[in-house]
Scaffold this motif. Sequence first.
Motif, PDB file in Angstrom:
ATOM      1  N   SER A  90       1.579 -96.473   0.720  1.00 23.31           N
ATOM      2  CA  SER A  90       0.349 -95.689   0.612  1.00 23.31           C
ATOM      3  C   SER A  90       0.648 -94.247   0.231  1.00 23.31           C
ATOM      4  O   SER A  90      -0.075 -93.637  -0.577  1.00 23.31           O
ATOM      5  N   MET A  91       1.723 -93.677   0.803  1.00 22.65           N
ATOM      6  CA  MET A  91       2.099 -92.304   0.491  1.00 22.65           C
ATOM      7  C   MET A  91       2.528 -92.188  -0.975  1.00 22.65           C
ATOM      8  O   MET A  91       2.153 -91.225  -1.659  1.00 22.65           O
ATOM      9  N   VAL A  92       3.261 -93.162  -1.490  1.00 19.60           N
ATOM     10  CA  VAL A  92       3.675 -93.143  -2.898  1.00 19.60           C
ATOM     11  C   VAL A  92       2.439 -93.201  -3.792  1.00 19.60           C
ATOM     12  O   VAL A  92       2.326 -92.455  -4.772  1.00 19.60           O
ATOM     13  N   PHE A  93       1.490 -94.073  -3.449  1.00 17.61           N
ATOM     14  CA  PHE A  93       0.264 -94.186  -4.229  1.00 17.61           C
ATOM     15  C   PHE A  93      -0.534 -92.877  -4.186  1.00 17.61           C
ATOM     16  O   PHE A  93      -1.022 -92.399  -5.199  1.00 17.61           O
ATOM     17  N   LEU A  94      -0.636 -92.263  -3.022  1.00 11.95           N
ATOM     18  CA  LEU A  94      -1.360 -91.002  -2.869  1.00 11.95           C
ATOM     19  C   LEU A  94      -0.700 -89.892  -3.688  1.00 11.95           C
ATOM     20  O   LEU A  94      -1.387 -89.137  -4.384  1.00 11.95           O
ATOM     21  N   LEU A  95       0.620 -89.796  -3.627  1.00 11.02           N
ATOM     22  CA  LEU A  95       1.318 -88.762  -4.395  1.00 11.02           C
ATOM     23  C   LEU A  95       1.160 -88.987  -5.892  1.00 11.02           C
ATOM     24  O   LEU A  95       1.006 -88.017  -6.663  1.00 11.02           O
ATOM     25  N   ALA A  96       1.169 -90.245  -6.326  1.00  9.71           N
ATOM     26  CA  ALA A  96       0.959 -90.542  -7.745  1.00  9.71           C
ATOM     27  C   ALA A  96      -0.445 -90.128  -8.178  1.00  9.71           C
ATOM     28  O   ALA A  96      -0.629 -89.544  -9.251  1.00  9.71           O
ATOM     29  N   CYS A  97      -1.444 -90.419  -7.340  1.00  9.36           N
ATOM     30  CA  CYS A  97      -2.825 -90.034  -7.662  1.00  9.36           C
ATOM     31  C   CYS A  97      -2.976 -88.516  -7.711  1.00  9.36           C
ATOM     32  O   CYS A  97      -3.628 -87.976  -8.618  1.00  9.36           O
ATOM     33  N   LEU A  98      -2.385 -87.821  -6.767  1.00 14.17           N
ATOM     34  CA  LEU A  98      -2.460 -86.360  -6.757  1.00 14.17           C
ATOM     35  C   LEU A  98      -1.737 -85.767  -7.967  1.00 14.17           C
ATOM     36  O   LEU A  98      -2.225 -84.816  -8.584  1.00 14.17           O
ATOM     37  N   GLY A  99      -0.582 -86.317  -8.298  1.00 11.30           N
ATOM     38  CA  GLY A  99       0.151 -85.842  -9.470  1.00 11.30           C
ATOM     39  C   GLY A  99      -0.653 -86.027 -10.742  1.00 11.30           C
ATOM     40  O   GLY A  99      -0.728 -85.128 -11.589  1.00 11.30           O
ATOM     41  N   TRP A 100      -1.288 -87.192 -10.900  1.00 10.63           N
ATOM     42  CA  TRP A 100      -2.106 -87.445 -12.084  1.00 10.63           C
ATOM     43  C   TRP A 100      -3.298 -86.492 -12.126  1.00 10.63           C
ATOM     44  O   TRP A 100      -3.618 -85.933 -13.169  1.00 10.63           O
ATOM     45  N   THR A 101      -3.939 -86.285 -10.965  1.00 11.62           N
ATOM     46  CA  THR A 101      -5.114 -85.417 -10.899  1.00 11.62           C
ATOM     47  C   THR A 101      -4.754 -83.975 -11.269  1.00 11.62           C
ATOM     48  O   THR A 101      -5.449 -83.339 -12.065  1.00 11.62           O
ATOM     49  N   PHE A 102      -3.661 -83.453 -10.708  1.00 14.53           N
ATOM     50  CA  PHE A 102      -3.272 -82.082 -11.029  1.00 14.53           C
ATOM     51  C   PHE A 102      -2.813 -81.965 -12.476  1.00 14.53           C
ATOM     52  O   PHE A 102      -3.052 -80.943 -13.120  1.00 14.53           O
ATOM     53  N   GLY A 103      -2.169 -82.989 -13.003  1.00 15.36           N
ATOM     54  CA  GLY A 103      -1.795 -82.989 -14.411  1.00 15.36           C
ATOM     55  C   GLY A 103      -3.020 -82.953 -15.309  1.00 15.36           C
ATOM     56  O   GLY A 103      -3.071 -82.231 -16.310  1.00 15.36           O
ATOM     57  N   TYR A 104      -4.029 -83.745 -14.956  1.00 13.29           N
ATOM     58  CA  TYR A 104      -5.275 -83.783 -15.716  1.00 13.29           C
ATOM     59  C   TYR A 104      -5.982 -82.435 -15.664  1.00 13.29           C
ATOM     60  O   TYR A 104      -6.424 -81.909 -16.686  1.00 13.29           O
ATOM     61  N   LEU A 105      -6.068 -81.846 -14.476  1.00 17.12           N
ATOM     62  CA  LEU A 105      -6.711 -80.539 -14.345  1.00 17.12           C
ATOM     63  C   LEU A 105      -5.953 -79.473 -15.138  1.00 17.12           C
ATOM     64  O   LEU A 105      -6.572 -78.583 -15.736  1.00 17.12           O
ATOM     65  N   GLY A 106      -4.632 -79.569 -15.159  1.00 16.21           N
ATOM     66  CA  GLY A 106      -3.845 -78.629 -15.953  1.00 16.21           C
ATOM     67  C   GLY A 106      -4.158 -78.749 -17.437  1.00 16.21           C
ATOM     68  O   GLY A 106      -4.298 -77.744 -18.135  1.00 16.21           O
ATOM     69  N   GLY A 127      -6.885 -76.562 -22.123  1.00 14.31           N
ATOM     70  CA  GLY A 127      -7.634 -76.977 -23.304  1.00 14.31           C
ATOM     71  C   GLY A 127      -6.887 -77.985 -24.163  1.00 14.31           C
ATOM     72  O   GLY A 127      -7.075 -78.013 -25.375  1.00 14.31           O
ATOM     73  N   GLU A 128      -6.046 -78.786 -23.566  1.00 13.73           N
ATOM     74  CA  GLU A 128      -5.247 -79.759 -24.306  1.00 13.73           C
ATOM     75  C   GLU A 128      -5.820 -81.170 -24.186  1.00 13.73           C
ATOM     76  O   GLU A 128      -5.071 -82.146 -24.093  1.00 13.73           O
ATOM     77  N   MET A 129      -7.120 -81.272 -24.193  1.00 16.72           N
ATOM     78  CA  MET A 129      -7.751 -82.581 -24.056  1.00 16.72           C
ATOM     79  C   MET A 129      -7.736 -83.300 -25.397  1.00 16.72           C
ATOM     80  O   MET A 129      -7.835 -82.685 -26.455  1.00 16.72           O
ATOM     81  N   ALA A 130      -7.626 -84.605 -25.369  1.00 16.74           N
ATOM     82  CA  ALA A 130      -7.527 -85.400 -26.592  1.00 16.74           C
ATOM     83  C   ALA A 130      -8.786 -85.248 -27.447  1.00 16.74           C
ATOM     84  O   ALA A 130      -8.693 -85.086 -28.668  1.00 16.74           O
ATOM     85  N   LEU A 131      -9.949 -85.291 -26.848  1.00 13.64           N
ATOM     86  CA  LEU A 131     -11.187 -85.188 -27.611  1.00 13.64           C
ATOM     87  C   LEU A 131     -11.305 -83.829 -28.293  1.00 13.64           C
ATOM     88  O   LEU A 131     -11.715 -83.734 -29.448  1.00 13.64           O
ATOM     89  N   LYS A 132     -10.909 -82.781 -27.600  1.00  8.83           N
ATOM     90  CA  LYS A 132     -10.967 -81.448 -28.174  1.00  8.83           C
ATOM     91  C   LYS A 132     -10.019 -81.337 -29.373  1.00  8.83           C
ATOM     92  O   LYS A 132     -10.374 -80.759 -30.401  1.00  8.83           O
ATOM     93  N   ALA A 133      -8.835 -81.910 -29.261  1.00  7.76           N
ATOM     94  CA  ALA A 133      -7.874 -81.885 -30.370  1.00  7.76           C
ATOM     95  C   ALA A 133      -8.383 -82.710 -31.549  1.00  7.76           C
ATOM     96  O   ALA A 133      -8.246 -82.310 -32.707  1.00  7.76           O
TER      97      ALA A 133
END
Length: 113
Positions: free
Chosen positions: A39-55, A60-66
């Motif tokens: 569960s901790m590995v899954f939570l850390l993966a979700c948090l990592g993805w979320t912070f990466g997405y927010l970054g 402004g590096e979103m695929a649609l914008k590009a």
Amino acid sequence: MRRLDVLGLGLAILLGGGILYGSLVWAGLDTGSAQKVSSMVFLLACLGWTFGYLGRVLRGEMALKAQRASFEAQQVQEHLEALSPEEWQALQAELEAEEEGIPAVGSPEQRED
């Protein structure tokens, strides 16, 4: 991302979590500890993805914008290629006049309504 890609990714995450849990139980951890670790590995993966997405959003590096910027540049390029030599010269003259701060002929600054 297509619907099939999303389903495949979800299935991969589900199987990955099950394999991790099974591996931890097989390695000798009790079921409670294996559940907490997976569960901790899954939570850390979700948090990592979320912070990466927010970054990417904040930078402004979103695929649609590009894609949109690329499409607009392509449209401008096609428009410029379609101009006749006279239109091209008129456009260049207008741009040079704007750079010098002189309003172009027929521009809104010169019109008096």
